[in-house]
Design a protein around this motif. Sequence first.
Motif, PDB file in Angstrom:
ATOM      1  N   UNK A  35      46.901  38.072  40.207  1.00 29.70           N
ATOM      2  CA  UNK A  35      48.108  38.225  39.379  1.00 29.70           C
ATOM      3  C   UNK A  35      47.859  37.735  37.951  1.00 29.70           C
ATOM      4  N   UNK A  36      46.663  37.994  37.468  1.00 34.48           N
ATOM      5  CA  UNK A  36      46.264  37.493  36.155  1.00 34.48           C
ATOM      6  C   UNK A  36      46.007  38.675  35.231  1.00 34.48           C
ATOM      7  N   UNK A  64      40.144  41.291  29.454  1.00 33.76           N
ATOM      8  CA  UNK A  64      41.395  41.914  29.865  1.00 33.76           C
ATOM      9  C   UNK A  64      41.250  42.854  31.050  1.00 33.76           C
ATOM     10  N   UNK A  65      40.057  42.847  31.655  1.00 32.95           N
ATOM     11  CA  UNK A  65      39.849  43.727  32.800  1.00 32.95           C
ATOM     12  C   UNK A  65      38.733  43.166  33.665  1.00 32.95           C
ATOM     13  N   UNK A  66      38.648  43.652  34.875  1.00 30.60           N
ATOM     14  CA  UNK A  66      37.563  43.265  35.770  1.00 30.60           C
ATOM     15  C   UNK A  66      36.281  43.936  35.289  1.00 30.60           C
ATOM     16  N   UNK A  86      33.972  38.901  35.883  1.00 30.07           N
ATOM     17  CA  UNK A  86      35.374  38.486  35.928  1.00 30.07           C
ATOM     18  C   UNK A  86      36.135  39.498  36.781  1.00 30.07           C
ATOM     19  N   UNK A  87      36.779  39.011  37.825  1.00 35.78           N
ATOM     20  CA  UNK A  87      37.584  39.865  38.709  1.00 35.78           C
ATOM     21  C   UNK A  87      39.048  39.513  38.495  1.00 35.78           C
ATOM     22  N   UNK A  88      39.718  40.351  37.695  1.00 46.36           N
ATOM     23  CA  UNK A  88      41.139  40.150  37.399  1.00 46.36           C
ATOM     24  C   UNK A  88      41.958  41.103  38.273  1.00 46.36           C
ATOM     25  N   UNK A 375      35.813  44.842  46.629  1.00 49.58           N
ATOM     26  CA  UNK A 375      34.558  44.393  47.250  1.00 49.58           C
ATOM     27  C   UNK A 375      34.147  42.997  46.801  1.00 49.58           C
ATOM     28  N   UNK A 376      35.064  42.317  46.060  1.00 50.11           N
ATOM     29  CA  UNK A 376      34.754  40.967  45.582  1.00 50.11           C
ATOM     30  C   UNK A 376      35.623  39.928  46.295  1.00 50.11           C
ATOM     31  N   UNK A 377      36.943  40.145  46.272  1.00 53.25           N
ATOM     32  CA  UNK A 377      37.861  39.162  46.837  1.00 53.25           C
ATOM     33  C   UNK A 377      39.179  39.845  47.154  1.00 53.25           C
ATOM     34  N   UNK A 378      40.141  39.057  47.628  1.00 54.85           N
ATOM     35  CA  UNK A 378      41.451  39.576  48.007  1.00 54.85           C
ATOM     36  C   UNK A 378      42.547  38.760  47.353  1.00 54.85           C
ATOM     37  N   UNK A 379      43.682  39.416  47.140  1.00 55.63           N
ATOM     38  CA  UNK A 379      44.878  38.746  46.646  1.00 55.63           C
ATOM     39  C   UNK A 379      46.028  39.032  47.603  1.00 55.63           C
TER      40      UNK A 379
END
Length: 678
Positions: A35-36, A64-66, A86-88, A375-379
Amino acid sequence: MNKKVKNIISICIFTVLCLNLQAQIFDADTLHFCKQDSVMLDAGTGYNSYYWNTGETSQSIWAKRSAWYFVEAISTSGTILDSILIDLNRSRIEQNDTLVCYGADFTLSVSNTEPNTLIGDYRFDNGSYKDYSGNKHDAFSPISMLTVTDRHGMEDMALYFSPTSTSPSNLSCLQIPYNPLFDISQSFTLHCWINPDTIFGLNAPNEMFYLINRWKPVDGDYSNCSYSLALTKDGHVHFLTSDGTNQQHFQTSGDALIFPDQWAMIDIVCSMRKIKIYVNAQLKVTSDITAFPQALNMVDTYLGASYSLQNHNYQGFMDDVKIYASDLSTQEIINLYNGNTTYGYDYKWSNGETTREIIINPTEDKEYSVIISNNIASCYDTINISVYPEFNVKITQVKKGCPDTNEGALLVNASGGITFDENSDLPYTYIWPRGYEHYAKDSIIYRLPAGSYDVSVVDSVGCTIKNTIPVETYPRLEIEIISDPEQVYPQNPIVYLSTTTACDTCYIYDYLWKIVYKDALTGNINKTDQSKEIEFSYNFGPFEEKEYVEFLIMNYQTYEAECVDSATLVIPVAKPVLKIPNAFTPNSDGINDTFDITVDGDERTILDIFTGNTLSIYNRQGFLVYSKNDYSGSPGEFDGKNLPDGVYFYVLNCKGVRSNETYQGYVHIFRNAPKERD
């Protein structure tokens, strides 16, 4: 990447996140945020200059982006190069906690599935020029654009560009008003789907037609030029860019042609001083770029045409135009090609569904959640749905009408929900079909012909139940009149009349027959008879010798709700024409063996046409050789009675109710005639 100096990372938890990154430079390979919208990256102090892969040269930048971010930090002691992923994950449930109607459709959707650098998103759904990026850079057109079927076969989900004039007021194009965000430079992506007509466009001197552009050269002066994505008539993709002084030109080769009448995806990506051109998610061009697009104050962006260059207007279909103020990776281009979204997210809702958008029908207060993964993480995100009391509506037809009438009525029974207070006329609001009457303080609508009607009931908080209700009438009887015989002869003018109906369940309680006597020549009605019998016989007449008439039989039957159905039948009156042979051959060959008399055009015998008859046959000497009363004329009735061959005279006296007829003539008997052979 080798780490020579341990980094120091400080995190500021606000709407954005700040990272102070001191050389040597990144402490982690990957940082993940939920949520960033953006993160500040700081390469730290102690360096003379900085160069980021975004083209920026400041100590700190906003991510401003992944993406992977690279930085070169240069000091007197050397250059340090480091990178970080960076994973946004900006995605979240778009709707807020809310109160909904019991069992009603409610859509939950995940928003922000595109990077924060998406500055313009034009989908053209249902002819809309709206910017779906959230930046509200809506476009407009000087003329009405034609909506067409998109590449997925969906109607009115793409636009058709057709240059009919070079006049700005008549150009088929879209104009995006100026905004500083559209001053893209060293890191950007232009994306669109196109399907050109066979002519691509009209009358361009260099046969180049604009798709997305901010290009206005005048006599070789490029000070008013920024960039242009164009298509040539031979199917090559072109990208022109200018930094205000210098111009660069990039184009695809013969292995990346755009063909007419075929959808194709085009992407222009600028990254790390490189220009890349993709066609259908395939990388076709990679080239160095030095003349980056320049900022043009107050210059609009155009889709499909240019106001300043004559006849460079594109002709064909266009869909899903996106402009990013960042470079997309090859994988993100593939994601766009496969799913029309940059990030390849997976979704798992608490109810088991796996799409970005779901429709729920809540009947109780409940929390819904979704896991958004790459493929990196979950929110993880949740929403609380509360439900108003159950609201029920039942609509029944309480009155039927006869066919072709408007006597139907509907009764609406509503319960539950949240009713209006006692000071209101009704506990609910009723939305009736326009033009039909209803009782002001009741839930009945009446005077309805057969058809389907939309009726909605709304409670005090706006919960609505809409039903489409069929209104039926009583069925038609579909009466068929049966007449035996089917036509009348004056000599025996009696018919038996009956009816059949197609409605087996209809209760018929009244019958009425009408027999109208009409003059066939003048059409005058001479007499009308009536009968209330279900089935009856009718004796027609009187007839005059030279007057032939027809009768109109009408039957009326009354059934449910005093509905009346009717049928008519015309019974012709005809003078009988007898077919009497002038010869027969009683030689037992089965052909013309007997003296058969038939009625022309009627399968019945002469006994059915007349009330009686007498047949007399005489030889040439005048002696009576055969006589019979009520001769039918049927095959086998008179075969010559062993009379010798010769000529005989017959007299047929026929009796009738209205008149008598006499038929006479000669008949030859050929007993020894040759037999017919096969």
